[in-house]
Design a protein around this motif. Sequence first.
Motif, short mmCIF file in Angstrom:
data_model
loop_
_atom_site.label_atom_id
_atom_site.label_comp_id
_atom_site.label_asym_id
_atom_site.label_seq_id
_atom_site.Cartn_x
_atom_site.Cartn_y
_atom_site.Cartn_z
N THR A 157 23.56 -2.13 -8.77
CA THR A 157 23.87 -3.42 -9.40
C THR A 157 23.30 -3.45 -10.81
N GLU A 158 23.48 -4.58 -11.48
CA GLU A 158 22.92 -4.75 -12.83
C GLU A 158 21.48 -5.23 -12.80
N PHE A 159 20.88 -5.30 -11.61
CA PHE A 159 19.53 -5.84 -11.46
C PHE A 159 18.52 -4.76 -11.11
N LYS A 160 17.26 -5.09 -11.36
CA LYS A 160 16.13 -4.31 -10.88
C LYS A 160 15.05 -5.29 -10.42
N ALA A 161 14.24 -4.86 -9.47
CA ALA A 161 13.19 -5.73 -8.94
C ALA A 161 11.90 -5.51 -9.72
N ASP A 162 11.57 -6.48 -10.57
CA ASP A 162 10.30 -6.40 -11.30
C ASP A 162 9.13 -6.79 -10.40
N ALA A 163 9.39 -7.73 -9.47
CA ALA A 163 8.33 -8.17 -8.57
C ALA A 163 8.95 -8.61 -7.25
N ILE A 164 8.27 -8.28 -6.16
CA ILE A 164 8.67 -8.72 -4.83
C ILE A 164 7.43 -9.28 -4.14
N GLU A 165 7.47 -10.57 -3.82
CA GLU A 165 6.34 -11.23 -3.17
C GLU A 165 6.77 -11.69 -1.78
N LEU A 166 5.99 -11.32 -0.77
CA LEU A 166 6.28 -11.69 0.62
C LEU A 166 5.25 -12.70 1.09
N LYS A 167 5.70 -13.90 1.43
CA LYS A 167 4.82 -14.96 1.90
C LYS A 167 5.10 -15.21 3.39
N PHE A 168 4.49 -14.40 4.22
CA PHE A 168 4.74 -14.44 5.65
C PHE A 168 3.47 -14.88 6.39
N SER A 169 3.67 -15.63 7.48
CA SER A 169 2.55 -15.95 8.36
C SER A 169 2.21 -14.79 9.28
N LYS A 170 3.24 -13.96 9.51
CA LYS A 170 3.08 -12.75 10.32
C LYS A 170 4.02 -11.67 9.79
N PRO A 171 3.77 -10.42 10.08
CA PRO A 171 4.67 -9.34 9.64
C PRO A 171 5.92 -9.29 10.49
N TRP A 172 6.92 -10.09 10.09
CA TRP A 172 8.12 -10.23 10.92
C TRP A 172 9.04 -9.02 10.79
N PHE A 173 9.52 -8.59 11.95
CA PHE A 173 10.48 -7.48 11.97
C PHE A 173 11.91 -8.03 11.97
N VAL A 174 12.74 -7.51 11.04
CA VAL A 174 14.16 -7.82 10.98
C VAL A 174 14.89 -6.51 10.76
N PRO A 175 16.00 -6.25 11.44
CA PRO A 175 16.73 -4.99 11.23
C PRO A 175 17.10 -4.78 9.77
N ALA A 176 17.07 -3.54 9.35
CA ALA A 176 17.36 -3.21 7.94
C ALA A 176 18.75 -3.65 7.54
N SER A 177 19.72 -3.54 8.43
CA SER A 177 21.10 -3.91 8.09
C SER A 177 21.21 -5.40 7.80
N VAL A 178 20.42 -6.20 8.52
CA VAL A 178 20.43 -7.66 8.29
C VAL A 178 19.81 -7.97 6.93
N MET A 179 18.68 -7.35 6.63
CA MET A 179 18.04 -7.57 5.33
C MET A 179 18.95 -7.14 4.18
N ALA A 180 19.68 -6.05 4.37
CA ALA A 180 20.59 -5.57 3.32
C ALA A 180 21.68 -6.60 3.04
N GLY A 181 22.17 -7.26 4.09
CA GLY A 181 23.17 -8.31 3.89
C GLY A 181 22.61 -9.47 3.10
N TRP A 182 21.37 -9.86 3.41
CA TRP A 182 20.73 -10.95 2.65
C TRP A 182 20.55 -10.56 1.18
N ARG A 183 20.18 -9.30 0.97
CA ARG A 183 20.00 -8.82 -0.40
C ARG A 183 21.30 -8.94 -1.19
#
Length: 563
Positions: free
Chosen positions: A449-475
């Motif tokens: 894409t035309e984007f790059k990730a300069d920063a990624i911040e995760l604000k989780f109460s717990k380390p939640w597991f989500v399948p990679a394919s689902v996360m890719a769709g959200w991305r």
Amino acid sequence: MHQVSVLEDIIFAMADSLRNKVELLAPARNAETGCVAIDAGADAVYIGAARFGARSAAGNSVEDIAGLADYAHRYGARVYVTVNTLLTDDELDEARRLIIDLHNAGADAFIVQDVRIAGLDLPDDIEFHASTQCDIRTADRAIELERMGFSQMVLARELSIDEIGEICRKTNSTVETFIHGALCVSYSGRCYLSERVCGRSANRGECAQMCRLPYDLIDEEGRTLQKGKYLLSLKDFDASGRIGDLLDAGVRSFKIEGRLKDKNYVKNITGYYRQIIDKAISERNLTKSSLGETELGFVPDVRRTFYRGGTEYFLGGKRERGLCTMVTGKAMGGMITDRRELRNGDGVCWVTKDGELRGCQIDGCETLPDASVRLFRNNDIEFERLLTKSNTVRKIGLDIEVSDENTGFKICEKNYQTELVVECQHEEGRNSEKVMQAWRDQFSRLGDTEFKADAIELKFSKPWFVPASVMAGWRREMVELTRKMVAKSRGSRVAKRTIDNRKIDAVRLFPKESMRCRYCIRYELGMCLKDKKSYRGKLWIRNSSGRKFELGFDCGKCEMTIL
């Protein structure tokens, strides 16, 4: 009076929001070249429509311009379409329909010469820019066009920085100036030489480039003072040393000439000025008008692609000699200081002691003139290969934040205020470090894409597991939302149009003079009439077919005419 006052308020508000934005405007022969210019850092590109452009050889379909607009808008960049020829009365309706189609296809503005176009029955949100062919040399002319509703105007190339500054102070529309490329020897829009000699009107997009041909200079006694010289062929404009001065004068759009130039030229020159402008605006608390940072993959050098030699023309406010090379109307290239730089396939040229231009292509066994002769390289084979192969990349940095919600997650991009809320069943991961890294990996995979990730911040109460394919769709969803917000960032500069076509006469195509110039052959050759010792008789230029044209000189205005 009330209508004019309201219009001025609209224009002022529009200008106030844009005065800190600076635009680098690059040429596009076609959509592919336009995309190359965007990658190299252009904030906007200008491209010819299928008809009615001042470069008839550089027309493009609505579909191709739509594709370019889609690509440019991904970076908050803009696309301007040239519809800048003079039109006959029966062409106006066709031009109107074409403009509507292009507007619907994503064109951001239209550059026009025939001001009647802006008075046609068109949607109110269409933006018009006054072409350099409108011959904008004074503040009065700029104000006139501004009150007609032109939101941006391209000033004449002949102006000094002081003259440009005066126009900027007295108008609120965005002021655009040329900074690089071919110079028309005539005031743009005031040249009829091609039409007289060849029947090809420059104001109809068919210029035969009569200024790039050799001429003899003849006095009134019939003597030949100069034979076969390129008396009207100016060097290329190069304002790279004046960008800061032009910014201080109030210029907010910098234009590179060259809608007939190839991709490598556009990539090189755009990259060159991107670096200069970025430095200048950072020193003045200004910003560029589009988004993203470019990695060129090469070191730009204006002398290593098409180059006739450079001149600042009249920017410095005084008349100087050496505006023409005199020996050719084509590119001479940059001067070679070390002949060991030459490679097989390079093109070189030089001027003989008799003032004749000679050249050859290097093949390993060429006999070149001795080292005392200045050698120019007009085809740099190694640099052309580098430009072709270079992976020029432009990326927009994102600041991504992902937080957990009661029934899912919220994904935010902070820079462009996009938000995506998704519902998803999730469970706590067994390996917290591995799970959190998986989130970072997925949202940093933006390479295609035309984007790059300069920063990624995760604000989780717990380390939640989500399948990679689902996360890719959200991305992907986040990218599309952000893309729409970036496209909106390019803004609009529409001003109320007040043109009444009934009050505008059809443009006269054949005035008495063939050309009017600020450039002067007399001064260039040391024959200025202000010098009492100079030859004072009449002068003519004669082309290769024997046709003569009388030269006129208005020393009060420092202007030359070709009759």
